[in-house]
Design an enzyme around this catalytic site. Structure first.
Site, PDB file in Angstrom:
ATOM      1  N   LEU A  14       0.876  -1.163   0.000  1.00 43.55           N
ATOM      2  CA  LEU A  14       0.000   0.000   0.000  1.00 43.55           C
ATOM      3  C   LEU A  14       0.916   1.216   0.000  1.00 43.55           C
ATOM      4  O   LEU A  14       1.851   1.305   0.802  1.00 43.55           O
ATOM      5  CB  LEU A  14      -0.896  -0.008   1.242  1.00 43.55           C
ATOM      6  CG  LEU A  14      -1.979   1.063   1.361  1.00 43.55           C
ATOM      7  CD1 LEU A  14      -2.938   1.001   0.186  1.00 43.55           C
ATOM      8  CD2 LEU A  14      -2.745   0.898   2.674  1.00 43.55           C
ATOM      9  N   ASP A  15       0.691   2.124  -0.928  1.00 44.56           N
ATOM     10  CA  ASP A  15       1.541   3.287  -1.114  1.00 44.56           C
ATOM     11  C   ASP A  15       1.796   4.016   0.211  1.00 44.56           C
ATOM     12  O   ASP A  15       0.871   4.143   1.027  1.00 44.56           O
ATOM     13  CB  ASP A  15       0.840   4.245  -2.099  1.00 44.56           C
ATOM     14  CG  ASP A  15       1.774   5.328  -2.611  1.00 44.56           C
ATOM     15  OD1 ASP A  15       2.140   6.206  -1.815  1.00 44.56           O
ATOM     16  OD2 ASP A  15       2.123   5.287  -3.800  1.00 44.56           O
TER      17      ASP A  15
END
Length: 333
Positions: A49-50
């Site tokens: 997840l960024d």
């Protein structure tokens, strides 16, 4: 002189921690922090997840790591804010401004938004952003981008299952679009925000991104790292969900002791079962997860199996099942 670091005594931990990842932390950094807090021997996440995104990040420990790929492939739901009228080099607020323009709010009618919403619903094609971990010739695209090099990227097929767009205003009274999207794996939400801005004729970049669901695991079930750190150790372990929480979409099959033992040995079992591509297999006594498989032509075929030791450790770590494990019931498996 620095004091010596305390060595953490690792232990077998089995389960899934539904983490609400904080802003600015990479998925791996979040994983390592949770692994340290739980003193877990083995851990893995279910896809990155960024760092600029928050929200649901399932972390797998022990036996649950065998099923992490299932969440990697699952549909995911995001909530995002795309600021209109400004594009950036990265598609988000971290990049340099590329272009600014005035936004004509009279053109952003409900009908216009509905048309754009329809345009980006269903199968679409996306060109991956340069600032992404996708690799080209063995090198991540963001490495090229940092060096000021732009490389050709092929468009990829993704699916937008559900898309909702609404006109909102930021705290600075700038017009923006609120995006709620459920999409297939491989979808770049920054790219989606940019493409929506282009379709609206004014450009856009993301200023907010939050994953609120992955494969049916919602953010309301998550804990934060701060909450986990504040817990006594027993509560930290209790915050883990069972490995089978990753298998909610699987057909459930329960086997008696004889069939369970054979299944755990990798032997196919026959039964009156309809064909199914994804099956979660449990023992009857004790009621323990054995692994996953599939059914074809009345045969239950093992795919990924837990070891007898993993099953015993899971049972011993579950208060209501511990007595069964210690009584020797597990030896029947």
């Amino acid at each position: 002189m620095n004091a010596p670091r305390t060595r953490v005594q690792r232990r077998p931990v089995h389960g899934v921690l539904l983490l609400d990842k904080p802003l600015g932390l990479s998925s791996n950094d979040a994983l390592q922090k949770a692994k340290w807090l739980l003193r877990a021997e083995k851990a893995g996440h279910t896809g990155t997840l960024d760092p600029l995104a928050t929200g649901v990040l399932p972390l797998c420990f022990g036996a649950a790591t065998k099923f992490s790929q299932l969440q990697l492939d699952a549909a995911k739901t995001y909530e995002a804010i795309a600021l209109l009228g400004t594009t950036t080099t990265t598609g988000d607020a971290e990049g340099d401004v590329v272009h600014r323009c005035d936004v004509d709010l009279t053109q952003l009618t409900p009908e216009r938004l509905a048309a754009v919403q329809q345009q980006f619903t269903g199968p679409i094609r996306q060109v991956p952003p340069m600032h992404s971990a996708l690799k080209k010739d063995g090198k991540a695209l963001y490495e090229y981008a940092r060096a000021g090099v732009t490389v050709e990227r092929e468009a990829r097929d993704v699916v937008i299952h559900v898309l909702k767009l609404a006109l909102v205003q930021t705290d600075q009274a700038h017009p923006a679009i609120k995006i709620i999207v459920t999409c297939s794996k491989g979808t770049y939400i920054r790219t989606l925000g940019e493409d929506i801005g282009t379709a609206l004729g004014c450009g856009a970049h993301l200023t907010f991104l939050r994953r609120i669901d992955t494969g049916g695991l919602g953010v309301e079930r998550c804990v934060t790292l701060a909450q986990l750190e504040a817990m006594p150790e027993a509560e930290r372990l209790a915050s883990l969900e069972a490995p089978e929480s990753l298998l909610a979409q699987h057909v459930r099959v329960t086997l008696n002791s004889d069939n369970a033992a054979r299944f755990l040995s990798g032997v196919r079992r026959r039964g009156n079962w309809p064909d199914a591509s994804a099956v979660a297999v449990f023992g009857e006594n004790p009621p323990a997860l054995l692994g996953v498989g599939h059914i074809v032509g009345g045969e239950l075929v093992p795919d990924r199996l837990l070891s007898p030791l993993e099953i015993q450790q899971i049972l011993e770590g579950t208060p209501h099942s511990a007595s069964m494990a210690h009584s020797g019931t597990l030896e029947k498996l």
